[in-house]
Design an enzyme around this catalytic site. Structure first.
Site: not given
Length: 238
Positions: A8, A129
Protein backbone atom coordinates in the site's frame (compact mmCIF):
# COMPACT_ATOMS: atom_id res chain seq x y z
CA UNK A 1 -4.01 -20.57 -4.64
CA UNK A 2 -1.92 -17.52 -5.46
CA UNK A 3 -0.28 -15.47 -2.73
CA UNK A 4 -0.33 -11.70 -3.35
CA UNK A 5 1.99 -9.81 -1.00
CA UNK A 6 0.54 -6.32 -0.59
CA UNK A 7 2.17 -2.95 -0.99
CA UNK A 8 0.00 0.00 0.00
CA UNK A 9 1.49 3.32 -1.07
CA UNK A 10 0.94 6.80 0.35
CA UNK A 11 3.20 9.72 -0.40
CA UNK A 12 5.56 7.40 -2.24
CA UNK A 13 6.09 5.33 0.90
CA UNK A 14 5.07 1.80 1.90
CA UNK A 15 2.36 2.03 4.56
CA UNK A 16 -0.37 0.02 6.25
CA UNK A 17 -3.67 1.27 7.64
CA UNK A 18 -5.55 -0.06 10.65
CA UNK A 19 -9.16 -0.91 9.71
CA UNK A 20 -8.91 1.44 6.75
CA UNK A 21 -8.28 4.49 8.92
CA UNK A 22 -5.95 6.96 7.22
CA UNK A 23 -5.24 8.52 10.63
CA UNK A 24 -3.90 5.16 11.83
CA UNK A 25 -1.11 4.71 9.30
CA UNK A 26 2.18 2.89 9.86
CA UNK A 27 5.07 3.83 7.56
CA UNK A 28 7.68 1.18 6.71
CA UNK A 29 11.26 1.42 5.55
CA UNK A 30 12.22 0.89 1.92
CA UNK A 31 10.75 2.18 -1.30
CA UNK A 32 7.81 0.33 -2.87
CA UNK A 33 10.14 -1.00 -5.58
CA UNK A 34 12.66 -2.23 -2.98
CA UNK A 35 9.93 -4.06 -1.07
CA UNK A 36 8.57 -5.57 -4.30
CA UNK A 37 12.04 -6.83 -5.24
CA UNK A 38 12.46 -8.40 -1.81
CA UNK A 39 9.19 -10.30 -2.26
CA UNK A 40 10.25 -11.48 -5.71
CA UNK A 41 13.59 -12.67 -4.32
CA UNK A 42 11.75 -14.79 -1.75
CA UNK A 43 9.69 -16.46 -4.48
CA UNK A 44 6.55 -14.38 -4.95
CA UNK A 45 5.18 -14.25 -8.48
CA UNK A 46 2.27 -11.85 -7.92
CA UNK A 47 1.89 -8.50 -6.19
CA UNK A 48 -1.09 -6.45 -4.98
CA UNK A 49 -0.54 -2.69 -5.04
CA UNK A 50 -2.88 0.01 -3.76
CA UNK A 51 -2.47 3.73 -4.33
CA UNK A 52 -4.08 4.87 -1.09
CA UNK A 53 -3.83 8.54 -2.03
CA UNK A 54 -5.42 7.79 -5.40
CA UNK A 55 -8.25 5.91 -3.70
CA UNK A 56 -9.27 9.14 -1.98
CA UNK A 57 -8.42 11.66 -4.69
CA UNK A 58 -9.30 9.70 -7.83
CA UNK A 59 -5.88 10.59 -9.27
CA UNK A 60 -2.70 8.63 -9.97
CA UNK A 61 -0.85 10.09 -6.99
CA UNK A 62 1.72 7.29 -6.77
CA UNK A 63 2.04 6.46 -10.46
CA UNK A 64 5.84 6.88 -10.49
CA UNK A 65 6.28 4.40 -7.64
CA UNK A 66 4.09 1.83 -9.38
CA UNK A 67 5.88 2.30 -12.68
CA UNK A 68 9.23 1.70 -10.95
CA UNK A 69 7.95 -1.59 -9.49
CA UNK A 70 7.03 -2.74 -12.99
CA UNK A 71 10.40 -1.72 -14.42
CA UNK A 72 12.45 -3.38 -11.69
CA UNK A 73 10.59 -6.69 -11.23
CA UNK A 74 8.99 -9.44 -13.32
CA UNK A 75 6.03 -9.79 -10.98
CA UNK A 76 2.40 -10.04 -12.04
CA UNK A 77 1.12 -6.74 -10.67
CA UNK A 78 -2.48 -5.83 -9.93
CA UNK A 79 -3.22 -2.23 -9.00
CA UNK A 80 -6.12 -0.51 -7.28
CA UNK A 81 -6.87 2.97 -6.01
CA UNK A 82 -8.43 5.80 -7.97
CA UNK A 83 -9.02 3.92 -11.24
CA UNK A 84 -12.31 5.51 -12.23
CA UNK A 85 -12.19 6.05 -15.99
CA UNK A 86 -11.01 4.31 -19.14
CA UNK A 87 -8.10 6.69 -19.55
CA UNK A 88 -6.67 5.50 -16.25
CA UNK A 89 -7.15 1.85 -17.26
CA UNK A 90 -5.23 2.47 -20.48
CA UNK A 91 -2.50 4.37 -18.66
CA UNK A 92 -1.81 1.50 -16.28
CA UNK A 93 -2.07 -1.06 -19.06
CA UNK A 94 0.50 0.82 -21.13
CA UNK A 95 3.14 0.63 -18.38
CA UNK A 96 2.59 -3.11 -17.97
CA UNK A 97 0.11 -3.49 -15.11
CA UNK A 98 -1.41 -6.96 -15.45
CA UNK A 99 -4.72 -6.28 -13.73
CA UNK A 100 -6.48 -3.08 -12.72
CA UNK A 101 -9.01 -3.03 -9.91
CA UNK A 102 -12.19 -1.01 -10.23
CA UNK A 103 -13.53 -0.12 -6.81
CA UNK A 104 -15.73 2.91 -6.21
CA UNK A 105 -16.55 3.42 -9.88
CA UNK A 106 -17.77 -0.16 -10.36
CA UNK A 107 -20.14 0.18 -7.42
CA UNK A 108 -21.43 3.63 -8.36
CA UNK A 109 -21.50 3.02 -12.12
CA UNK A 110 -21.98 -0.70 -12.85
CA UNK A 111 -22.74 -0.05 -16.54
CA UNK A 112 -19.26 1.44 -16.94
CA UNK A 113 -17.71 -1.56 -15.18
CA UNK A 114 -19.64 -3.92 -17.43
CA UNK A 115 -18.45 -2.07 -20.52
CA UNK A 116 -14.83 -2.15 -19.36
CA UNK A 117 -15.11 -5.84 -18.46
CA UNK A 118 -16.35 -6.65 -21.94
CA UNK A 119 -13.67 -4.54 -23.61
CA UNK A 120 -10.59 -5.36 -21.51
CA UNK A 121 -11.57 -8.81 -20.17
CA UNK A 122 -8.95 -10.27 -17.79
CA UNK A 123 -7.29 -6.88 -17.32
CA UNK A 124 -10.28 -5.83 -15.20
CA UNK A 125 -11.06 -6.93 -11.65
CA UNK A 126 -13.53 -5.55 -9.16
CA UNK A 127 -12.54 -4.57 -5.67
CA UNK A 128 -15.08 -4.40 -2.89
CA UNK A 129 -14.26 -3.25 0.61
CA UNK A 130 -17.02 -4.26 3.00
CA UNK A 131 -18.06 -2.64 6.26
CA UNK A 132 -20.89 -4.26 8.22
CA UNK A 133 -21.95 -6.14 5.09
CA UNK A 134 -22.03 -3.12 2.79
CA UNK A 135 -19.57 -1.69 0.28
CA UNK A 136 -17.40 1.22 1.40
CA UNK A 137 -16.30 3.70 -1.26
CA UNK A 138 -13.94 6.63 -1.81
CA UNK A 139 -10.99 5.13 0.01
CA UNK A 140 -13.23 3.55 2.69
CA UNK A 141 -14.43 6.98 3.80
CA UNK A 142 -18.12 6.39 2.94
CA UNK A 143 -20.42 3.36 3.24
CA UNK A 144 -22.88 2.68 0.43
CA UNK A 145 -26.19 0.78 0.41
CA UNK A 146 -24.71 -1.95 -1.81
CA UNK A 147 -24.64 -5.43 -0.25
CA UNK A 148 -21.21 -7.01 -0.50
CA UNK A 149 -22.48 -10.50 -1.26
CA UNK A 150 -25.10 -9.38 -3.77
CA UNK A 151 -22.52 -7.26 -5.57
CA UNK A 152 -20.12 -10.18 -5.91
CA UNK A 153 -22.92 -12.40 -7.21
CA UNK A 154 -23.62 -9.82 -9.93
CA UNK A 155 -20.05 -9.60 -11.22
CA UNK A 156 -20.06 -12.50 -13.72
CA UNK A 157 -23.02 -10.81 -15.45
CA UNK A 158 -20.91 -7.64 -15.58
CA UNK A 159 -18.17 -9.43 -17.59
CA UNK A 160 -15.88 -9.40 -14.55
CA UNK A 161 -14.43 -12.72 -13.38
CA UNK A 162 -12.15 -11.61 -10.52
CA UNK A 163 -12.98 -9.82 -7.27
CA UNK A 164 -10.82 -8.64 -4.39
CA UNK A 165 -13.05 -8.83 -1.31
CA UNK A 166 -11.85 -7.03 1.81
CA UNK A 167 -13.54 -7.06 5.20
CA UNK A 168 -12.53 -3.66 6.55
CA UNK A 169 -13.14 -4.70 10.16
CA UNK A 170 -10.38 -7.28 9.77
CA UNK A 171 -7.91 -5.27 7.70
CA UNK A 172 -4.63 -4.50 9.43
CA UNK A 173 -5.78 -5.95 12.75
CA UNK A 174 -3.87 -9.27 12.67
CA UNK A 175 -6.87 -10.91 14.33
CA UNK A 176 -7.64 -13.29 11.50
CA UNK A 177 -9.72 -12.96 8.36
CA UNK A 178 -13.43 -13.45 7.69
CA UNK A 179 -13.42 -17.11 6.67
CA UNK A 180 -17.20 -17.29 6.76
CA UNK A 181 -17.41 -14.68 4.00
CA UNK A 182 -14.95 -16.56 1.80
CA UNK A 183 -16.78 -19.85 2.27
CA UNK A 184 -19.87 -18.13 0.92
CA UNK A 185 -18.08 -16.33 -1.92
CA UNK A 186 -16.25 -19.48 -3.03
CA UNK A 187 -19.59 -20.93 -4.15
CA UNK A 188 -20.27 -18.19 -6.71
CA UNK A 189 -19.84 -19.74 -10.16
CA UNK A 190 -17.64 -17.97 -12.65
CA UNK A 191 -15.91 -15.77 -10.07
CA UNK A 192 -12.29 -15.86 -8.94
CA UNK A 193 -12.18 -14.59 -5.36
CA UNK A 194 -9.10 -12.95 -3.88
CA UNK A 195 -9.29 -12.80 -0.08
CA UNK A 196 -8.04 -9.67 1.63
CA UNK A 197 -8.09 -8.28 5.13
CA UNK A 198 -6.63 -9.68 8.32
CA UNK A 199 -5.08 -12.92 7.06
CA UNK A 200 -2.77 -13.74 9.95
CA UNK A 201 -2.43 -17.53 10.37
CA UNK A 202 -1.07 -20.34 8.21
CA UNK A 203 -4.20 -22.39 8.95
CA UNK A 204 -6.28 -19.62 7.35
CA UNK A 205 -4.17 -19.71 4.21
CA UNK A 206 -4.56 -23.48 4.08
CA UNK A 207 -8.34 -23.31 4.52
CA UNK A 208 -8.73 -20.55 1.91
CA UNK A 209 -6.86 -22.74 -0.54
CA UNK A 210 -8.90 -25.83 0.33
CA UNK A 211 -12.26 -24.10 -0.19
CA UNK A 212 -11.20 -22.98 -3.64
CA UNK A 213 -10.29 -19.34 -3.13
CA UNK A 214 -8.23 -18.11 -6.10
CA UNK A 215 -5.87 -15.79 -4.26
CA UNK A 216 -4.95 -14.40 -0.85
CA UNK A 217 -3.50 -10.97 -0.14
CA UNK A 218 -1.00 -10.83 2.71
CA UNK A 219 -0.31 -7.40 4.18
CA UNK A 220 0.19 -6.40 7.79
CA UNK A 221 1.05 -9.95 8.90
CA UNK A 222 4.07 -9.95 6.59
CA UNK A 223 5.32 -6.60 7.82
CA UNK A 224 4.92 -7.53 11.50
CA UNK A 225 6.47 -10.97 11.05
CA UNK A 226 3.32 -12.89 12.05
CA UNK A 227 3.56 -14.64 8.67
CA UNK A 228 6.68 -15.56 6.75
CA UNK A 229 6.22 -15.20 3.01
CA UNK A 230 8.61 -18.00 2.12
CA UNK A 231 6.89 -20.41 4.49
CA UNK A 232 3.44 -19.46 3.16
CA UNK A 233 4.56 -20.02 -0.44
CA UNK A 234 6.21 -23.33 0.37
CA UNK A 235 3.12 -24.53 2.22
CA UNK A 236 0.95 -24.02 -0.83
CA UNK A 237 3.47 -25.60 -3.17
CA UNK A 238 3.70 -28.90 -1.29
Amino acid sequence: MIIFPAIDISGGKVVRLYKGDYDKMTIYDGTPADVAKSYEAIGATHLHVVDLDGAKSGNTDNFASIEKILKETNLFVQVGGGIRNEERIKLYSEIGVNRVILGTVAINNPSFAKEMGAKYKSLIAAGIDVKNGFAAVHGWTETSSVSGYEYCESLPDMNIDTVIYTDISKDGTENGTNLEAYRYLSKIKGLNVIASGGITYYDEIKELSEIGIYGAILGKALYSGALDLKKALEMLNK
